[in-house]
Design an enzyme around this catalytic site. Structure first.
Site, PDB file in Angstrom:
ATOM      1  N   ASP A 220      -3.692  14.674 -49.950  1.00 34.47           N
ATOM      2  CA  ASP A 220      -3.906  16.138 -50.411  1.00 34.47           C
ATOM      3  C   ASP A 220      -2.629  16.721 -50.656  1.00 34.47           C
ATOM      4  OD1 ASP A 220      -6.629  15.592 -49.739  1.00 34.47           O
ATOM      5  OD2 ASP A 220      -6.839  16.957 -47.911  1.00 34.47           O
TER       6      ASP A 220
ATOM      7  N   HIS B 250      -1.212  16.829 -62.091  1.00 41.35           N
ATOM      8  CA  HIS B 250      -0.840  15.736 -61.411  1.00 41.35           C
ATOM      9  C   HIS B 250      -2.240  15.268 -60.731  1.00 41.35           C
ATOM     10  CE1 HIS B 250       0.460  12.823 -58.105  1.00 41.35           C
ATOM     11  NE2 HIS B 250       0.078  13.815 -57.423  1.00 41.35           N
TER      12      HIS B 250
ATOM     13  N   HIS C 129      -4.579  18.436 -60.546  1.00 43.16           N
ATOM     14  CA  HIS C 129      -4.467  19.859 -60.356  1.00 43.16           C
ATOM     15  C   HIS C 129      -3.295  19.953 -61.214  1.00 43.16           C
ATOM     16  CE1 HIS C 129      -1.742  18.677 -57.381  1.00 43.16           C
ATOM     17  NE2 HIS C 129      -1.077  19.792 -57.498  1.00 43.16           N
TER      18      HIS C 129
ATOM     19  N   HIS D 155      12.062  17.105 -65.429  1.00 44.44           N
ATOM     20  CA  HIS D 155      11.423  17.420 -64.185  1.00 44.44           C
ATOM     21  C   HIS D 155      11.461  16.672 -62.915  1.00 44.44           C
ATOM     22  CE1 HIS D 155       8.525  20.302 -61.993  1.00 44.44           C
ATOM     23  NE2 HIS D 155       8.129  19.125 -61.439  1.00 44.44           N
TER      24      HIS D 155
END
Length: 388
Positions: free
Chosen positions: A306, A300, A336, A263
């Site tokens: 943000d 993560h 998140h 990834h």
């Protein structure tokens, strides 16, 4: 975008005599950024660009903050922004800080009775729905679904739409918009490892010199205030220009994704940068090809930034119940990750057809009243649905 470009007629040397057929001088204007130390263009007008006939009453267009400080994952249903006829009135700022404003817009009508100049910010306008023409004194740029229009501050422009079905995702940057520094060599050229190159850039064409005297309304935004000006000559009276400062466009469909056996982190998707934020493009691509790879992104923990994702089209394997025009805001300070079940489901997948725009700001974003009005209030609980 540091590419030299020129249109129309210009003199052989700058700052020299350049006369009209009737013997009068054309009016030379230097349009420079960051003083005289960065990109600039030299413009030649039929008339001086300084002829002001009237000033209207200034009015505030500053976003109204509803939630200045917050720490919860947030989702906005962007297509719930109602269409409006007027281009500027349709623009609704939803997420803001001192570095950038993010807005949504659904204009139905073209700009015909006024012009607009943003004197406080560069604009990046992503065309989610609709097609038409960006009209400036520098020339015309045709736009369609998937185009980023990059309009440097101080550019007077009009948006001409082909029909009434238009959806725009807009970033106003209070610093210059650039291509990523790590993709440029010392001379500004995009290097071989860049996911796009100069051939992909759409520059102004079809210079149309409009030599007209009359009353021309230009709405100018500066420091959150709109100033109505009436100029005595048409803003698009350029007979010629050259330089490095002008509007340009790039299609998200021309972004060539960087992939790997495992990834790849979000920076490989970076497309633009400003001071304290980046803009990334997620496009259809092959998934990771290690035999044990997990295509779904790992959890993560946002520590210093943000994360904003604007969903454009396709199937997003890491999220459930995604709709076009949805915005997710994952604030710095809490982790998140993929929704329950999506990690296991992603294993063995070979590709994705997702299309999205991501913005990572390095200072917290505030929510406006227009954002709260389209908020999915239960989004922050979505990770506990169907817990396995």
């Amino acid at each position: 975008m540091p590419i030299y470009h020129t249109l129309g007629t210009i003199p052989a040397k700058r700052h020299t005599v350049f006369r009209k057929p009737d013997g009068k001088l054309y009016a030379e204007e230097l349009v420079s950024t960051e003083g005289f130390s960065s990109l600039y263009s030299l413009v030649y007008h039929c008339h001086p660009p300084t002829i002001v006939k009237a000033l209207g009453e200034p009015y505030s267009v500053e976003p109204k903050i509803a939630r200045e400080k917050h720490l919860r994952h947030t989702s906005l249903i962007g297509f719930n922004i109602k269409p409006e006829d007027d281009y500027l009135k349709s623009r609704k700022a939803v997420l803001v800080n001192n570095d950038l404003h993010i807005s949504l817009a659904a204009p139905r009508k073209s700009m015909t009775d006024y012009f607009y100049k943003n004197s406080q910010a560069d604009e990046v306008i992503f065309i989610h729905e609709g097609k038409g023409t960006l009209k400036t004194g520098f020339g015309k740029i045709r736009f369609e679904y998937g185009d980023y229009l990059v309009i440097p501050r101080g550019t007077i422009y009009q948006m001409e739409f082909e029909d009434e079905k238009n959806r725009l995702f807009i970033v106003e940057s209070f610093s210059p918009i650039r291509t990523p520094k790590r993709y440029r060599n010392a001379f500004g050229q995009l290097e071989e490892h860049s996911p796009f190159c100069e051939r992909d850039i759409k520059r102004p064409q079809e210079l149309e010199t409009i030599d007209e005297i009359g009353d021309f309304k230009v709405l100018i935004k500066k420091q959150g205030i709109m100033y109505p000006y009436v100029y005595g000559t048409h803003p698009f009276d350029f007979v010629g220009w050259d330089g490095f400062h002008y509007p340009w466009a790039f299609s998200i469909h021309d972004f060539e994704p960087i992939t790997g056996r495992l990834h790849q982190p979000p920076p490989v998707h970076q497309t633009f940068e400003g001071h304290n934020f980046v803009i990334c493009s997620f496009v259809p691509r092959k998934y990771d090809y290690h035999p044990l790879s997990i295509p779904a992104p790992y959890n993560h923990s946002n520590v210093d930034s943000d994360e904003v994702l604007y969903y454009v089209d396709g199937d997003f394997m890491s999220r459930k119940s995604v709709v076009k025009g949805q915005i997710t805001l994952h604030p710095g300070g809490i982790p998140h990750g993929p929704h329950p079940g999506t990690v296991e489901k992603s294993i063995g997948k070979e590709s994705t057809e997702e299309l999205a725009v991501m913005i990572d700001p390095f200072r917290p974003l505030m929510l406006t009243e227009d954002a709260v009005a389209i908020e999915d209030e239960g989004y922050h609980k979505s990770w506990q649905e169907n817990v396995e």
